[in-house]
Design a protein around this motif. Structure first.
Motif, PDB file in Angstrom:
ATOM      1  N   VAL A  92     -15.021  13.730 -36.310  1.00 39.21           N
ATOM      2  CA  VAL A  92     -15.952  13.487 -35.214  1.00 39.21           C
ATOM      3  C   VAL A  92     -15.186  13.095 -33.950  1.00 39.21           C
ATOM      4  O   VAL A  92     -14.089  12.547 -34.014  1.00 39.21           O
ATOM      5  N   SER A  93     -15.802  13.379 -32.807  1.00 37.93           N
ATOM      6  CA  SER A  93     -15.216  13.021 -31.516  1.00 37.93           C
ATOM      7  C   SER A  93     -16.263  12.300 -30.688  1.00 37.93           C
ATOM      8  O   SER A  93     -17.453  12.272 -31.032  1.00 37.93           O
ATOM      9  N   TYR A  94     -15.821  11.719 -29.571  1.00 41.98           N
ATOM     10  CA  TYR A  94     -16.745  11.005 -28.691  1.00 41.98           C
ATOM     11  C   TYR A  94     -16.192  10.967 -27.282  1.00 41.98           C
ATOM     12  O   TYR A  94     -15.000  11.145 -27.044  1.00 41.98           O
ATOM     13  N   LEU A  95     -17.090  10.732 -26.339  1.00 44.31           N
ATOM     14  CA  LEU A  95     -16.739  10.501 -24.942  1.00 44.31           C
ATOM     15  C   LEU A  95     -17.869   9.701 -24.330  1.00 44.31           C
ATOM     16  O   LEU A  95     -19.032  10.112 -24.390  1.00 44.31           O
ATOM     17  N   GLY A  96     -17.546   8.549 -23.758  1.00 41.82           N
ATOM     18  CA  GLY A  96     -18.594   7.755 -23.148  1.00 41.82           C
ATOM     19  C   GLY A  96     -18.090   6.403 -22.695  1.00 41.82           C
ATOM     20  O   GLY A  96     -16.922   6.053 -22.887  1.00 41.82           O
ATOM     21  N   PRO A  97     -18.988   5.606 -22.113  1.00 41.91           N
ATOM     22  CA  PRO A  97     -18.587   4.294 -21.605  1.00 41.91           C
ATOM     23  C   PRO A  97     -18.477   3.255 -22.703  1.00 41.91           C
ATOM     24  O   PRO A  97     -19.219   3.267 -23.684  1.00 41.91           O
ATOM     25  N   VAL A  98     -17.532   2.338 -22.538  1.00 45.09           N
ATOM     26  CA  VAL A  98     -17.428   1.133 -23.356  1.00 45.09           C
ATOM     27  C   VAL A  98     -17.379  -0.055 -22.396  1.00 45.09           C
ATOM     28  O   VAL A  98     -17.118   0.105 -21.200  1.00 45.09           O
ATOM     29  N   ALA A 112     -12.475   8.440 -24.572  1.00 43.30           N
ATOM     30  CA  ALA A 112     -12.681   9.622 -25.399  1.00 43.30           C
ATOM     31  C   ALA A 112     -11.833   9.447 -26.642  1.00 43.30           C
ATOM     32  O   ALA A 112     -10.834   8.710 -26.628  1.00 43.30           O
ATOM     33  N   GLY A 113     -12.220  10.097 -27.722  1.00 45.55           N
ATOM     34  CA  GLY A 113     -11.408   9.936 -28.921  1.00 45.55           C
ATOM     35  C   GLY A 113     -11.889  10.779 -30.075  1.00 45.55           C
ATOM     36  O   GLY A 113     -12.883  11.504 -29.979  1.00 45.55           O
ATOM     37  N   VAL A 114     -11.152  10.673 -31.163  1.00 45.11           N
ATOM     38  CA  VAL A 114     -11.491  11.368 -32.403  1.00 45.11           C
ATOM     39  C   VAL A 114     -11.297  10.409 -33.571  1.00 45.11           C
ATOM     40  O   VAL A 114     -10.474   9.494 -33.509  1.00 45.11           O
ATOM     41  N   GLU A 115     -12.090  10.631 -34.623  1.00 43.29           N
ATOM     42  CA  GLU A 115     -11.953   9.880 -35.863  1.00 43.29           C
ATOM     43  C   GLU A 115     -12.003  10.872 -37.015  1.00 43.29           C
ATOM     44  O   GLU A 115     -12.889  11.732 -37.069  1.00 43.29           O
ATOM     45  N   SER A 116     -11.051  10.747 -37.928  1.00 40.94           N
ATOM     46  CA  SER A 116     -10.968  11.633 -39.089  1.00 40.94           C
ATOM     47  C   SER A 116     -11.160  10.801 -40.351  1.00 40.94           C
ATOM     48  O   SER A 116     -10.350   9.926 -40.647  1.00 40.94           O
TER      49      SER A 116
END
Length: 387
Positions: A92-98, A112-116
């Motif tokens: 899965v990947s993501y992009l957004g505010p933290v 932005a990032g990815v998790e495996s």
């Protein structure tokens, strides 16, 4: 008190580059997730450590349950993977505010990032994640970032091989991630040469007591005294540290031999191959078995080469960790060589116990990365690409 509300997002980011970055993740097989911004606070406190509290934006619902604006996206994404019952392996990947109080910049920023999750070929999965981080830097105009590499699993294996009391092992492992284990080694050795502390009677009385009851007692005493924080630590953190010291005093400190082995280990750094040779020599000299952890380390180095990682750019340090309690293996950061003190552009690592701590049945391997897109967008090469 929680930090003030975050300032509006003002970072210089290029939508076209962000879209290209997400497209790169998608091309590698990572599906996009967008978890809720509002999250339960206790999950982050349990998994990232109480020290994160002072950097979180906190609120509460009508029932009094503590909530927060998500301070990172790894834990929300992991919770979403479990909630949706995604089949393993999951990418899965993501992009957004933290939202995190940082001091040096706005409290709202984009990641932005990815998790495996679920891959059992650990070394290859680690190498792929590092390679994706390098690709992200290259996309923003920095093809050769500085690569800082560490390994929580190796340090854990070393602690398991040494004669340490459980409380001492927990203390060292926790301090390792905070980057203060060298300092604490010196402090622990100094304390072993000192006389009894002024509060030795209290510590002795707590020795052997039920941990939950002792923690509640200390918390109540601090609250009665009107103490809410000391040096930025919450009452809970103060109680935990006090109980830890009670256990350490009861079980003794570090022996000179153990302290010497730890100090020698934490002084090792260099390319992965050089560091591996020095760690193996230390293990042989100390009569301890680190073969399984070092074999994994060497296999991962081989996969780095297969993923075209330039090993001469990798600076491995046995003392390098990252300040999140859930890391369990490889950790890394990618930095701009022109601004080594400006913070990582990309960072990540392995966390094989994260999903089980979030409620999964059994351990599920996991590894991922987060990219600070505002820092990437500030690179000179990124500015040229955006024009």
């Amino acid at each position: 008190m929680s930090p003030a509300a975050p300032a509006p997002l003002t970072s210089r980011t290029s939508p076209s580059l962000e879209e290209a970055l997400v497209a790169t993740f998608a091309a590698a097989g990572f599906a996009r997730l967008d978890p809720p911004i509002l999250q339960p606070a206790d999950v982050f406190l349990d998994l990232s450590g109480e020290s994160i509290r002072r950097r979180m934006y906190l609120t509460a619902d009508a029932e009094g349950h503590e909530l927060c604006l998500r301070p990172d996206l790894t834990i929300p994404v992991a919770r979403a993977v479990l909630a949706e019952g995604m089949a393993m392996p999951a990418r899965v990947s993501y992009l957004g505010p933290v939202f995190r109080f940082r001091g040096e910049g706005p409290g709202e920023f984009r990641q932005a990032g990815v998790e495996s999750f679920g891959r059992t070929d650990i070394e290859a999965a680690d190498a792929e994640i590092l390679s994706l981080g390098l690709n992200a830097c290259a996309l923003y105009g920095l093809p050769q970032p500085d690569i800082r590499l560490g390994d929580v699993g190796l340090f854990t294996a070393l602690l398991d091989a040494l004669p340490l009391a459980p409380a001492m092992r927990r203390r060292l492992l926790k301090d390792f991630g905070q980057g203060r284990v060298n300092l604490d080694l010196a402090q622990l050795n100094d304390k072993s040469r000192e006389g009894a502390p002024a509060h030795a009677g209290v510590l002795a009385a707590l020795d052997g007591a039920d941990p939950a009851a002792a923690r509640a007692l200390i918390t109540d005493l601090l609250s009665i005294a009107g103490i809410s924080t000391v040096g930025g630590r919450s009452v809970f953190e103060i109680a935990e540290r006090f109980l830890e010291q009670s256990s350490l005093d009861a079980g003794g400190g570090l022996s000179k031999e153990t302290s010497d082995i730890l100090s020698r280990y934490l002084a090792i750094s260099g390319t992965p191959d050089d560091a591996s040779a020095r760690m193996r020599a230390l293990a042989a000299d100390a009569g301890i078995d680190l073969n399984a952890a070092l074999d994994l380390f060497d296999r991962r180095t081989g996969f780095f080469t297969a993923y075209a990682v330039n090993l001469s750019s990798v600076r491995f340090s046995t003392a390098f960790g990252r300040p999140l309690d859930y890391y369990s293996g490889m950790v890394f950061e990618l930095h701009d060589p022109a601004r080594p003190g400006a913070g990582p552009l990309v960072a990540g690592g392995r966390y094989d116990r994260l999903l089980s701590r979030l409620g999964a049945e059994g351990a599920i391997p996991g590894v991922g990365l987060a990219a600070w897109v505002e820092r990437l967008a500030g690179l000179s090469g990124a500015a040229e690409d955006a024009r």
